[in-house]
Design an enzyme around this catalytic site. Sequence first.
Site, short mmCIF file in Angstrom:
data_model
loop_
_atom_site.label_atom_id
_atom_site.label_comp_id
_atom_site.label_asym_id
_atom_site.label_seq_id
_atom_site.Cartn_x
_atom_site.Cartn_y
_atom_site.Cartn_z
N HIS A 188 0.82 -1.21 0.00
CA HIS A 188 0.00 0.00 0.00
C HIS A 188 0.85 1.26 0.00
O HIS A 188 0.39 2.33 0.43
CB HIS A 188 -0.98 -0.02 1.18
CG HIS A 188 -2.04 -1.07 1.05
ND1 HIS A 188 -2.81 -1.51 2.09
CD2 HIS A 188 -2.47 -1.77 -0.05
CE1 HIS A 188 -3.67 -2.44 1.66
NE2 HIS A 188 -3.48 -2.62 0.37
N CYS B 6 3.87 20.39 -7.69
CA CYS B 6 4.81 19.54 -8.42
C CYS B 6 5.84 20.39 -9.17
O CYS B 6 5.45 21.30 -9.91
CB CYS B 6 4.04 18.65 -9.39
SG CYS B 6 5.11 17.74 -10.50
N ASN C 141 -3.24 -12.68 15.99
CA ASN C 141 -4.17 -11.56 16.12
C ASN C 141 -4.91 -11.73 17.45
O ASN C 141 -5.30 -12.85 17.78
CB ASN C 141 -5.17 -11.57 14.94
CG ASN C 141 -5.87 -10.25 14.74
OD1 ASN C 141 -6.43 -9.67 15.68
ND2 ASN C 141 -5.85 -9.75 13.51
C1 BJW Z 1 -3.47 -6.56 16.41
C2 BJW Z 1 -2.94 -5.81 17.47
C3 BJW Z 1 -1.71 -6.24 18.01
C4 BJW Z 1 -4.80 -4.89 16.83
N1 BJW Z 1 -1.11 -7.33 17.51
N2 BJW Z 1 -2.85 -7.62 15.94
C5 BJW Z 1 -12.98 -7.26 -3.73
C6 BJW Z 1 -14.04 -7.40 -2.86
C7 BJW Z 1 -14.51 -6.32 -2.13
C8 BJW Z 1 -13.93 -5.07 -2.27
C9 BJW Z 1 -12.87 -4.93 -3.13
C10 BJW Z 1 -12.40 -6.00 -3.84
N3 BJW Z 1 -11.34 -5.58 -4.59
C11 BJW Z 1 -11.15 -4.26 -4.37
C12 BJW Z 1 -12.07 -3.84 -3.50
C13 BJW Z 1 -12.19 -2.45 -3.01
C14 BJW Z 1 -11.24 -2.12 -1.88
C15 BJW Z 1 -11.58 -3.01 -0.68
O1 BJW Z 1 -10.94 -3.99 -0.40
N4 BJW Z 1 -12.60 -2.62 0.06
C16 BJW Z 1 -13.03 -3.40 1.23
C17 BJW Z 1 -12.68 -2.62 2.50
C18 BJW Z 1 -14.49 -3.64 1.09
N5 BJW Z 1 -9.86 -2.29 -2.29
C19 BJW Z 1 -9.22 -1.35 -2.99
O2 BJW Z 1 -9.79 -0.34 -3.34
C20 BJW Z 1 -7.78 -1.61 -3.38
N6 BJW Z 1 -7.60 -1.34 -4.76
C21 BJW Z 1 -8.06 -2.15 -5.71
O3 BJW Z 1 -8.50 -3.25 -5.48
O4 BJW Z 1 -7.96 -1.63 -6.96
C22 BJW Z 1 -8.48 -2.36 -8.07
C23 BJW Z 1 -7.95 -1.66 -9.30
C24 BJW Z 1 -7.29 -2.41 -10.26
C25 BJW Z 1 -6.80 -1.76 -11.40
C26 BJW Z 1 -6.97 -0.40 -11.55
C27 BJW Z 1 -7.60 0.34 -10.58
C28 BJW Z 1 -8.11 -0.29 -9.45
C29 BJW Z 1 -6.85 -0.63 -2.65
C30 BJW Z 1 -6.86 -0.78 -1.18
C31 BJW Z 1 -6.04 0.35 -0.53
C32 BJW Z 1 -6.14 0.35 0.97
N7 BJW Z 1 -5.61 1.56 1.48
C33 BJW Z 1 -5.51 1.73 2.92
C34 BJW Z 1 -5.00 3.17 3.20
C35 BJW Z 1 -3.50 3.25 2.93
C36 BJW Z 1 -2.95 4.60 3.14
C37 BJW Z 1 -3.04 5.08 4.57
O5 BJW Z 1 -2.41 4.50 5.48
O6 BJW Z 1 -3.75 6.04 4.78
O7 BJW Z 1 -4.63 0.75 3.47
S1 BJW Z 1 -7.05 1.43 3.78
C38 BJW Z 1 -6.32 0.65 5.18
O8 BJW Z 1 -6.74 -0.74 5.24
C39 BJW Z 1 -4.80 0.64 4.90
C40 BJW Z 1 -4.43 -0.74 5.38
O9 BJW Z 1 -3.19 -1.14 4.81
C41 BJW Z 1 -5.59 -1.58 4.98
C42 BJW Z 1 -5.71 -2.87 5.75
O10 BJW Z 1 -5.95 -2.64 7.09
P1 BJW Z 1 -5.29 -3.59 8.20
O11 BJW Z 1 -3.83 -3.44 8.16
O12 BJW Z 1 -5.85 -4.93 8.10
O13 BJW Z 1 -5.77 -2.83 9.53
P2 BJW Z 1 -7.16 -3.01 10.34
O14 BJW Z 1 -7.29 -1.82 11.22
O15 BJW Z 1 -8.27 -3.30 9.44
O16 BJW Z 1 -6.93 -4.30 11.23
C43 BJW Z 1 -6.00 -4.30 12.30
C44 BJW Z 1 -5.96 -5.71 12.86
O17 BJW Z 1 -4.93 -5.76 13.83
C45 BJW Z 1 -7.25 -6.16 13.55
O18 BJW Z 1 -7.59 -7.47 13.14
C46 BJW Z 1 -6.87 -6.18 15.04
O19 BJW Z 1 -7.55 -7.19 15.78
C47 BJW Z 1 -5.40 -6.46 14.97
N8 BJW Z 1 -4.58 -5.98 16.10
N9 BJW Z 1 -3.77 -4.80 17.79
C48 BJW Z 1 -1.68 -8.01 16.52
N10 BJW Z 1 -1.12 -5.58 19.08
ZN ZN Z 2 3.45 16.68 -11.81
#
Ligand code: BJW
Ligand code: ZN
Length: 247
Positions: free
Chosen positions: A119, A147, A213
């Site tokens: 990401h 830019c 987790n």
């Molecule tokens: C602990 C703990 C401890 C707590 N120890 N554990 C198919 C199906 C459905 C939807 C989609 C799909 N394909 C695409 C989509 C849409 C979308 C998506 O997935 N949406 C769903 C949410 C419904 N995906 C996208 O849009 C992606 N792009 C894409 O697919 O493009 C297609 C395309 C192709 C060609 C051309 C154009 C387009 C992009 C996704 C980008 C995600 N971006 C973010 C923001 C990044 C920037 C920023 O930081 O601001 O990424 S969103 C956010 O979520 C961030 C994270 O990396 C990501 C994942 O989150 P993560 O890391 O899992 O965190 P949490 O908070 O969810 O979970 C934390 C966990 O830790 C929990 O389980 C806790 O229990 C645990 N925990 N303490 C261990 N101490």
């Molecule tokens: Zn530019």
Amino acid sequence: MDFAPDLLDILRNARHIATFTGAGVSAESGIPTFRDAQTGLWAKYRAEDLATPEAFRRDPVTVWDWYAWRRDLMRAVGPNPGHLAIAAMERLVQRVTVITQNVDGLHMQAGSSEVIELHGNIWHNLCADCSASVPESELTADIPPVCPHCQGKVRPGVVWFGEALPAQAWTRAAEVLETADVFFCIGTSSLVEPAASLPRDARACGRTVIQINPEVTSHDEIAQYVLRGKAGEVMPALVKAAWPQVA
Ligand code: BJW
Ligand code: ZN
């Protein structure tokens, strides 16, 4: 902390370990996760207003300021025992690859040498118009910065909803599935695609999937081993249990 003896054997015999990580790994460094109730970023802010290209087009000042606030928060913290235990495995296993969804750079800071950032990276900047990468030294004082090549608006180098993951990172992650013996899935809610498909693919490729987790996620079903606890506690204990003489 007790671990299944066969799990410890699998780790000792592994030649290539992959760790797929999410925001939970950085939680113990003091960086908020996204989806944890109360403390997660999405409990206070709307993803649609801050983490989409449309949001940046609509209100670039708010989006830039939000990322500036997160950068300040991240600048003040460092890797925790979870990051360090993952990095330490490099001294014990032939190859360790980190595939991370995190944008904070803490795996690299901890000393991990093979890190795939799915990401992007919050410390990088790129032009929203011409996609040029803009080094920190060339950032203008404007909000958002302008830019130097096309006068477009500069944005953080992270992947927003609706954007494709960096092609090279995705290809490298897919290659890792072919050679890794063990696939850790640590601190991710496994809700965001396409990244969340990796543990499923790893299992389908016959890898040993280990989930760490404190909460249940959909990947509990596919993991052969589910270790319920915090990454910063479970990972160091697991590494010590598997390699007691050297860890
Ligand atoms: C602990 C703990 C401890 C707590 N120890 N554990 C198919 C199906 C459905 C939807 C989609 C799909 N394909 C695409 C989509 C849409 C979308 C998506 O997935 N949406 C769903 C949410 C419904 N995906 C996208 O849009 C992606 N792009 C894409 O697919 O493009 C297609 C395309 C192709 C060609 C051309 C154009 C387009 C992009 C996704 C980008 C995600 N971006 C973010 C923001 C990044 C920037 C920023 O930081 O601001 O990424 S969103 C956010 O979520 C961030 C994270 O990396 C990501 C994942 O989150 P993560 O890391 O899992 O965190 P949490 O908070 O969810 O979970 C934390 C966990 O830790 C929990 O389980 C806790 O229990 C645990 N925990 N303490 C261990 N101490
Ligand atoms: Zn530019």
